[in-house]
Design an enzyme around this catalytic site. Structure first.
Site, short mmCIF file in Angstrom:
data_model
loop_
_atom_site.label_atom_id
_atom_site.label_comp_id
_atom_site.label_asym_id
_atom_site.label_seq_id
_atom_site.Cartn_x
_atom_site.Cartn_y
_atom_site.Cartn_z
N ARG A 46 0.84 -1.20 0.00
CA ARG A 46 0.00 0.00 0.00
C ARG A 46 0.87 1.25 0.00
NH1 ARG A 46 -5.33 0.44 1.44
NH2 ARG A 46 -6.43 -1.53 1.55
N GLU A 157 -9.98 -10.33 -11.24
CA GLU A 157 -10.16 -10.97 -9.94
C GLU A 157 -11.52 -10.53 -9.44
OE1 GLU A 157 -7.12 -10.75 -6.84
OE2 GLU A 157 -8.69 -11.02 -5.32
N HIS A 197 -11.35 -12.13 -1.55
CA HIS A 197 -11.76 -11.17 -0.51
C HIS A 197 -12.83 -11.78 0.38
CE1 HIS A 197 -12.19 -7.47 1.68
NE2 HIS A 197 -11.10 -7.06 1.07
N1 PXP Z 1 -7.95 -9.93 -3.24
C1 PXP Z 1 -7.80 -8.60 -3.13
C2 PXP Z 1 -7.76 -7.80 -4.38
C3 PXP Z 1 -7.63 -7.98 -1.89
O1 PXP Z 1 -7.49 -6.64 -1.80
C4 PXP Z 1 -7.62 -8.79 -0.73
C5 PXP Z 1 -7.39 -8.16 0.61
O2 PXP Z 1 -6.10 -7.64 0.67
C6 PXP Z 1 -7.77 -10.18 -0.88
C7 PXP Z 1 -7.98 -10.72 -2.14
C8 PXP Z 1 -7.76 -11.09 0.28
O3 PXP Z 1 -8.86 -10.79 1.09
P1 PXP Z 1 -8.95 -11.42 2.53
O4 PXP Z 1 -7.79 -10.87 3.32
O5 PXP Z 1 -10.27 -10.93 3.04
O6 PXP Z 1 -8.87 -12.90 2.38
#
Ligand code: PXP
Length: 251
Positions: A46, A157, A197
């Site tokens: 980030r 994604e 996510h």
């Molecule tokens: N994919 C993306 C684009 C994300 O921003 C995140 C969180 O950083 C994840 C997947 C993974 O999500 P989680 O931590 O909720 O499993």
């Protein structure tokens, strides 16, 4: 292609940074994940460096053997770092300063021209022949899938956060149906379909059963959190052993 698990190790860095210590080390966590069978590792650098930091990039690049997925906002700074790391996948996400985590997918209509004229050429021209897969993190909106297709993205994604946080079974079902339609549309246009996510051991199987054409599944927060409890009893026992040895041993 079988569905692959990519582990997001950001929150190993969150734990490290909470005390400003040198441990736990994200690259070491990455090695454990790969040894256990994960196909690869995801990290999100980030702008505010709240978890993964610049020195982690070199360590991750050196230690990850499988797929390396660099999740980032489409800034000049990140694109430059991308070219130093040469990951397999570049996942582009929206990034807000105040958010606790990525709150949703990219709104491609708003960034379309910028992605077409600046971001995609900058990513593709700077990779020195080694092809990086560009993956766009999007909600399962047909407009955004169409945008990803028109941009010539390699992958999307799908944002599974709305599904994961659905408050009723019917809301979850409705979101699975949107995710299915979006996955079919992207796949039919030749895009790879990744997802992630909010996925965890409860909601993952219904998602995998419902949605076709899935490739890489990115899971972080729940997996890392569950791993703490999975290892807690063993770790307490290791400390008890040390305490027992000290008490029983010669003084
Ligand atoms: N994919 C993306 C684009 C994300 O921003 C995140 C969180 O950083 C994840 C997947 C993974 O999500 P989680 O931590 O909720 O499993």
């Amino acid at each position: 292609m079988p569905i692959q698990l990519l582990v997001n190790i950001d929150h190993i860095a969150t734990l490290r940074n909470a005390r400003g210590e040198g441990y736990p080390v994200p690259a070491q966590a990455a090695q454990i994940c790969e040894k256990a069978g994960a196909a690869g590792i995801v990290f999100h650098l980030r702008g505010d460096r709240r978890h993964i930091m610049d020195h982690d990039l070199t360590e991750l690049k050196e230690s990850v053997q499988g797929v390396l997925d660099f999740e980032m906002a489409a800034t000049e700074e990140m694109i430059e770092l991308l070219h130093q790391v040469h990951p397999d996948i570049c996942t582009l996400v929206p990034e807000g300063r105040e958010e606790l985590t990525t709150e949703g997918g990219l709104h491609l209509a708003a960034v379309f021209e910028d992605f077409k004229t600046r971001v995609f050429p900058a990513i593709r021209n700077g990779t020195g022949g080694s092809k990086v897969e560009i993956s766009l993190f999007v909600d399962p909106n047909l407009d955004d899938i169409q945008g990803a297709i028109e941009l010539g993205s390699d992958a999307i994604e799908l944002h599974t956060g709305t599904y994961a946080n659905a408050s009723t079974p019917s809301a979850a079902q409705a979101e699975l149906s949107r995710l299915t339609t979006a996955a079919k549309m992207a796949h039919a246009a030749g895009l790879k379909v990744n997802a992630g996510h909010g996925l965890n051991q409860k909601n993952l199987a219904p998602f995998l059963h419902a949605v076709p054409h899935l490739a890489d599944i990115s899971i972080g927060h729940a997996l890392i959190s569950e791993a703490v409890f999975h290892g807690l009893a063993n770790t307490v026992q290791a400390y008890m052993t040390i305490i027992g040895q000290v008490k029983e041993g010669p003084r």
